[in-house]
Design an enzyme around this catalytic site. Structure first.
Site, PDB file in Angstrom:
ATOM      1  CB  ILE A  86      -0.928   0.017   1.244  1.00 40.39           C
ATOM      2  CG1 ILE A  86      -1.830  -1.224   1.270  1.00 40.39           C
ATOM      3  CG2 ILE A  86      -1.756   1.304   1.265  1.00 40.39           C
ATOM      4  CD1 ILE A  86      -2.870  -1.312   0.167  1.00 40.39           C
ATOM      5  CE  LYS A  87       3.814   4.528  -5.087  1.00 35.44           C
ATOM      6  NZ  LYS A  87       3.844   4.863  -6.522  1.00 35.44           N
ATOM      7  CB  ILE A  88       1.255   5.519   3.145  1.00 36.06           C
ATOM      8  CG1 ILE A  88       0.229   4.383   3.322  1.00 36.06           C
ATOM      9  CG2 ILE A  88       0.945   6.666   4.104  1.00 36.06           C
ATOM     10  CD1 ILE A  88       0.194   3.777   4.721  1.00 36.06           C
TER      11      ILE A  88
END
Length: 378
Positions: free
Chosen positions: A141-143
C-alpha cells in the site's frame, strides 16, 4: 541475457521495478516477458499511471459496462474496482518472484487516495480497507510521506501491512519514515507476532529535485550571477548527492543495536527505492538516475522508456556508495550558493501531492465520461 544491464543489477543487490501498469500489458504477456528476460522484480502504480491506462482507449469498457449493468454508477467505485482487478492480476504475475525471493521482491503497489494525503487518520483507514480488499501477500500500500501520514505508516507496519512510502524528497523526511518503520516493527513484535513477512520500501524521488534546482541555477546564470561558474558546476548533481546521503543514513541505521535486534527476529530492512528516475533534461544521459544509484539493498522503479534505454546502453556497476565525500561537497556547495535544498524539497512534496490529486481528478473525470457514454448507449 548475461549482457543485459537490467539483469546485471542483481550482482549489485539492486532490484529493477517497473513504474507502469496497464491491463493489456499484463494480459498479453508483456509484463511476464520483462520478468523472464530482464529480471523485473516489482511494479509500482500511481494515480497518473492509472489515468493514462484508464482514461484513454477502450480496454476497460467491457468491465465498466458489466459494472454499470449491475447497478454500479459511482465513479470512485468504478475506478477502484477496475484498479483492484489490475493490481490483483499484476500480483499474480509477480507472485513467483515473491516466492523465489522469499518475500523480498515481487511486490505491486497500490496508492491510497491522494485526496487524503494530509489526513493520517483517513489514510490508515483506507490502507486497511485496500489491504483487505486486494488480499494479496505481495501487495504494497502506497502512503505518502507527508507529516500527518508518518504515524499512519507506523500503524500500518505495526498491523503487518506492507507499505511503499512515497513522495520522499528530503533526508529529514526519510529519517522520520525509517523511524516509523522500525517503531512499527517493534510494536508488531511486542504483540508476539512474527515480523519477517513485513516488507517496506521508502520511495525517494530523484529527478524532480534536479529539475527544480537546475531551473533556479539557469535563471541565476542568465541574470549574470557572480557565482555563475560555481552554479553551473552543480547542474544535474544535487539529486544524486541527496540520494547518496539518504543511503548513508540507511547504512548507519543498519549498524545500530536497535536494528540488529529486529534483524535477529527476522526483520527485512526497509529498502530505499529510487523513484522519478526518468531524465527530463536532454543535456544529461537518459540513464543518469539509474547508472548513478546502484547499490546493495535498493530498488529502482523505472519508467518504460528509461528501462528500454538502460537495457540498451546503461552501465551496471556499484555507484551508490562511491565518492560520498564528493556528494557531501556538492550539498555544502549548494548550501553556500543559497540553492535552498530544504525549501525545494518541501515545495516538491506539496507539489507532488497536488499533482497526484490533479491526476486523480482527471482519472475520475475520464471514468465519469465513460460512464455517461456507456449509459447513453453511444
Amino acid at each position: 541475457m548475461a549482457e543485459n544491464p537490467l539483469v546485471q543489477l542483481e550482482k549489485y543487490g539492486q532490484s529493477p521495478w517497473l513504474d507502469f501498469i496497464q491491463r493489456s500489458f499484463t494480459a498479453n504477456g508483456s509484463l511476464k516477458k520483462l520478468v523472464d528476460e530482464d529480471n523485473l522484480k516489482g511494479v509500482t502504480s500511481n494515480p497518473a499511471i492509472f489515468e493514462k491506462a484508464m482514461g484513454h482507449g477502450t480496454e476497460y469498457d467491457p468491465q465498466f459496462k458489466e459494472l454499470i449493468a449491475s447497478g454500479v454508477t459511482d465513479v470512485s467505485t468504478l475506478y477502484e474496482t477496475a484498479a483492484i482487478e489490475d493490481i490483483r492480476n499484476t500480483c499474480k504475475v509477480m507472485f513467483p518472484v515473491w516466492e523465489k525471493t522469499k518475500g523480498v521482491d515481487g511486490y505491486v503497489s497500490l496508492e491510497v487516495s491522494p485526496y487524503i494525503a494530509m489526513d493520517g487518520h483517513k489514510t490508515i483507514e483506507e490502507a486497511r480497507r485496500l489491504w483487505k480488499q486486494v488480499s494479496e501477500k505481495n501487495l504494497m500500500i502506497k502512503i505518502p510521506a507527508t507529516p500527518p501520514c508518518i504515524p499512519a505508516i507506523e500503524t500500518a507496519i505495526s498491523e503487518g501491512i506492507n507499505v511503499n512510502v512515497t513522495l520522499l524528497f528530503s533526508l529529514d523526511a526519510y529519517k522520520n519514515v525509517l523511524e516509523a518503520y522500525i517503531s512499527g516493527l517493534e510494536k508488531h513484535l511486542a504483540k508476539g507476532h512474527q515480523i519477517g513477512h513485513i516488507a517496506s520500501v521508502a520511495s525517494f524521488f530523484v529527478s524532480r529535485i534536479d529539475v527544480a534546482i537546475d531551473k533556479e541555477i539557469d535563471s541565476r546564470v542568465a541574470a549574470g550571477d557572480k557565482d555563475s561558474d560555481a552554479l553551473k558546476a552543480l547542474r544535474g548533481k544535487v539529486a544524486l548527492a541527496n540520494a547518496k546521503m539518504a543511503y548513508q543514513h540507511y547504512l548507519e541505521v543498519l549498524k545500530t543495536d536497535r536494528w540488529k535486534k529486529l534483524a535477529a527476529a527476522g526483520a527485512q530492512p526497509q529498502r530505499l527505492l529510487w523513484a522519478s528516475t526518468g531524465c527530463k533534461d536532454k543535456t544529461f544521459p537518459d540513464t543518469i538516475y539509474v547508472d548513478g544509484l546502484i547499490g546493495q539493498d535498493t530498488v529502482n522503479t523505472i519508467p518504460p522508456a528509461t528501462m528500454d534505454a538502460f537495457r540498451d546502453h546503461g552501465t551496471a556497476s556499484q555507484t551508490l556508495d562511491k565518492d560520498v565525500e564528493g556528494a557531501k561537497k556538492i550539498l555544502s556547495e549548494a548550501q553556500r550558493l543559497n540553492l535552498d535544498l530544504a525549501g525545494v524539497t518541501e515545495k516538491l512534496l506539496t507539489d507532488g501531492v497536488a499533482q497526484f490529486a490533479t491526476a486523480f481528478d482527471q482519472l475520475l473525470g475520464s471514468v465519469k465520461e465513460k460512464l455517461e457514454t456507456l449509459q447513453s448507449g453511444k
